[in-house]
Scaffold this active site. Sequence first.
Site, short mmCIF file in Angstrom:
data_model
loop_
_atom_site.label_atom_id
_atom_site.label_comp_id
_atom_site.label_asym_id
_atom_site.label_seq_id
_atom_site.Cartn_x
_atom_site.Cartn_y
_atom_site.Cartn_z
N ASP A 167 2.54 54.93 18.85
CA ASP A 167 3.05 53.69 19.43
C ASP A 167 3.90 53.91 20.69
O ASP A 167 4.61 53.00 21.12
CB ASP A 167 3.87 52.93 18.39
CG ASP A 167 2.98 52.28 17.34
OD1 ASP A 167 1.94 51.72 17.74
OD2 ASP A 167 3.31 52.34 16.15
N ASP A 196 -4.86 48.37 17.30
CA ASP A 196 -3.60 48.23 18.04
C ASP A 196 -3.41 49.35 19.07
O ASP A 196 -2.73 49.19 20.08
CB ASP A 196 -2.40 48.28 17.09
CG ASP A 196 -2.63 47.64 15.74
OD1 ASP A 196 -3.77 47.64 15.27
OD2 ASP A 196 -1.66 47.17 15.14
N1 GLY Z 1 0.72 47.54 13.92
C1 GLY Z 1 1.16 46.71 14.97
C2 GLY Z 1 1.08 45.29 14.63
O1 GLY Z 1 1.63 44.90 13.60
O2 GLY Z 1 0.47 44.55 15.33
#
Ligand code: GLY
Length: 428
Positions: free
Chosen positions: A148, A207
């Site tokens: 992330d 994501d």
């Molecule tokens: N995993 C990132 C989100 O909750 O969109």
Amino acid sequence: MPIGLTNNNPKIAIEIAIFDRKLKLYMRAPALVPFILLSVITIGNACQAQKRSASKNPLLQTIQTDFEDGAKQYKVLKALTPADSFPKTYYPKTGKSESSKSGWWCSGFYPGTLLYLYEQTHDTALYNEAVRKLSVLQKEQFNKGTHDLGFMMYCSFGNANRIKPSAEYKEILLNSAKSLSTRFNPTVGCIKSWDSKNPSDFLVIIDNMMNLELLFEETKATGDSSYYKIAVTHANTTMNNHFRPDFSSYHVLNYDMNTGAVKEKKTAQGFANESAWARGQAWGLYGYTVCYRETKDVRYLQQAQHIAEFILKHPNLPADKIPYWDFNAPDIPNALRDASAAAVMAAALIELSQYTKSKDAKEYRDVAETIIKNLSAPGYKAAIGTNGGFILQHGVGHKPANSEEDVPLTYGDYYFIEACKRYKELVK
Ligand code: GLY
């Protein structure tokens, strides 16, 4: 730190050779400036009519109020957030605020939103608070345990460096891209999202498309093509495997890390393995729009347009264009809406509309306007002093885990303010 991309997968090796050729063009971009300028002038003329009507556009006034109210709300949020922590959410039923340490995937959104709001309001208190939080966040540049880092470091330090470029920010961004790149596996052709108990598992979530912008930026900043190659390889592998024939996407793919074969297609945050989790669709839309911006590869443009079509033509997309948390949630029309997914969609559609020549461009802009208008209204935008200082209400974090249901979310605020900024820049 050139990162070796040699691998045994012939499909990926061919793609890399093609990218190498494209990359030369990408790095020679300054030589193309006269041609780009000519195109900009032509497009610019076409935009004039739109800009002339901007003074009559009431949404611009709404957006200005959103910026001013957002600035006030973020001072409330600041007061409720411990100095070494980052806002996470707020539970309206109990009045409890929740914060996180810098390693949480959302830590970059609060400083990022403060910086966006500072740009719009020139309120230096917001800028100073952002800088204070950046000093807490900066150690994450060396965090190799998360995919992330794009969210965490580019939404924060990327904006900080854009507003006031500095050698320190540039180094933090570069170290972040290096850390993110360590999670790339050339056999799979992806950056690993999540670790797993089974050592041969290699989990990738949709994501992750949002972390590629940091890598594209670092190739532009340094001239080192490694980051660009990782980004396009990840985008291509994801395009090949993560999508269904209707261009909805799975949330999680499990690859065999030794062969690159897909072992499982499933969900984590959606309703079901075969459902379309709303925020996942929004991440894909935004991610491929960025890939097109950075590569001009028409396959990414088409991918983004196909995803947009899936979302906008879906019979379960409500008339107000704020999606249910999952397009296949079993309790529609009583299912929770996800304001964060709507905000990401609006920001992406505004950008995509500028790359789209067909009549679809107008539809993208119209839907983005509808989303901004509805998120700006009291049903979604919180009254000042309420909602724990967050701007938007009604986000859904992780419904299957009964976590963050119908609450404000930092990324909802970040992409809402980004969508407002993009819209203002489009029409002004
Ligand atoms: N995993 C990132 C989100 O909750 O969109």
